[in-house]
Scaffold this motif. Sequence first.
Motif, PDB file in Angstrom:
ATOM      1  N   VAL A 113      55.544 -22.421  -0.261  1.00  0.00           N
ATOM      2  CA  VAL A 113      55.736 -23.869  -0.171  1.00  0.00           C
ATOM      3  C   VAL A 113      55.472 -24.422  -1.561  1.00  0.00           C
ATOM      4  CG1 VAL A 113      55.029 -26.018   0.925  1.00  0.00           C
ATOM      5  CG2 VAL A 113      54.967 -23.876   2.227  1.00  0.00           C
ATOM      6  N   ILE A 114      56.517 -24.956  -2.183  1.00  0.00           N
ATOM      7  CA  ILE A 114      56.385 -25.457  -3.544  1.00  0.00           C
ATOM      8  C   ILE A 114      56.722 -26.948  -3.586  1.00  0.00           C
ATOM      9  CG2 ILE A 114      56.935 -23.197  -4.521  1.00  0.00           C
ATOM     10  CD1 ILE A 114      59.706 -24.297  -5.237  1.00  0.00           C
ATOM     11  N   GLY A 115      56.414 -27.574  -4.694  1.00  0.00           N
ATOM     12  CA  GLY A 115      56.682 -28.996  -4.866  1.00  0.00           C
ATOM     13  C   GLY A 115      55.672 -29.606  -5.817  1.00  0.00           C
ATOM     14  N   LYS A 116      56.001 -30.776  -6.315  1.00  0.00           N
ATOM     15  CA  LYS A 116      55.114 -31.465  -7.238  1.00  0.00           C
ATOM     16  C   LYS A 116      53.870 -31.967  -6.522  1.00  0.00           C
ATOM     17  CE  LYS A 116      58.887 -33.036 -10.258  1.00  0.00           C
ATOM     18  NZ  LYS A 116      59.589 -34.209 -10.821  1.00  0.00           N
ATOM     19  N   SER A 117      52.865 -32.346  -7.305  1.00  0.00           N
ATOM     20  CA  SER A 117      51.659 -32.937  -6.739  1.00  0.00           C
ATOM     21  C   SER A 117      52.029 -34.171  -5.919  1.00  0.00           C
ATOM     22  CB  SER A 117      50.694 -33.323  -7.865  1.00  0.00           C
ATOM     23  OG  SER A 117      49.536 -33.924  -7.348  1.00  0.00           O
ATOM     24  N   GLY A 118      51.482 -34.250  -4.691  1.00  0.00           N
ATOM     25  CA  GLY A 118      51.774 -35.377  -3.825  1.00  0.00           C
ATOM     26  C   GLY A 118      53.022 -35.220  -2.971  1.00  0.00           C
ATOM     27  N   SER A 119      53.642 -34.038  -3.043  1.00  0.00           N
ATOM     28  CA  SER A 119      54.886 -33.824  -2.292  1.00  0.00           C
ATOM     29  C   SER A 119      54.653 -33.542  -0.813  1.00  0.00           C
ATOM     30  CB  SER A 119      55.685 -32.675  -2.912  1.00  0.00           C
ATOM     31  OG  SER A 119      54.956 -31.462  -2.847  1.00  0.00           O
TER      32      SER A 119
END
Length: 249
Positions: A56-62
């Motif tokens: 599970v990836i994504g920017k901070s707060g995603s």
Amino acid sequence: MIVDTAPKSARTVSRRSNSTLVTLRGVGKIYRTPAGDFTALADIDLDLPDHEFLAVIGKSGSGKTTLANLLTGIDSVTSGKIRFGDILLNGKSEEELTAWRGRNVGVVFQFFQLLPTLTVAENIMLPMDFCRVGRPADRRPKAMALLERLGIADQADKLPVDLSGGQQQRAAIARALANDPPLLVADEPTGNLDSRTTAEVMDLFQSLTEDGRTVVMVTHERDLGSYFTRTIELADGRIVSNTGRGVVA
């Protein structure tokens, strides 16, 4: 004969070949804040089969950590449904979720979360004691077997502070496996490890999926992609890509 007296909702879900372990449908999470409602997740549809190693990836707060907390029952959905095998998690009390989590989910944290006053072996035995898994006399041998698999059996009677960061993470993984859970959720487990130890931990996670477990790993390290069977990317609380096993969304 040992009789399992745990409530049905807390018992470990049996593993079936090529089955779906976790199903999320229309899952949303809204946090109420003084500044107004904050939507952390919205309309999440996701199936987690056996043998899956999901990133599970994504920017901070995603919404990555929120998703991990929902999968582990640490937090509850605002909308939608989560099923774990044939168990619907919606509407369960905190006590019921705690009992369910203890038998069905192993959680690995970035900062290990080992109890500093207990030895490594005692830390691993703690989930067995809490959930009353097996006979008390069998718990230390099981802890030692896990430590042996992870290559740190010689550290069993030391306190966590006496271990290196890599050894502490291995101990934390052993603790997460103590009750033989079908689902392992790891939140940035390699964030504080050097490249060699990271590779060793990732190899271990990969081997766990080969044993039939489902592993979900929250990470920002895109260069680990070769280890995963599938990767989903979150942005603003929604799945914006879903790749792997022939799936491209």
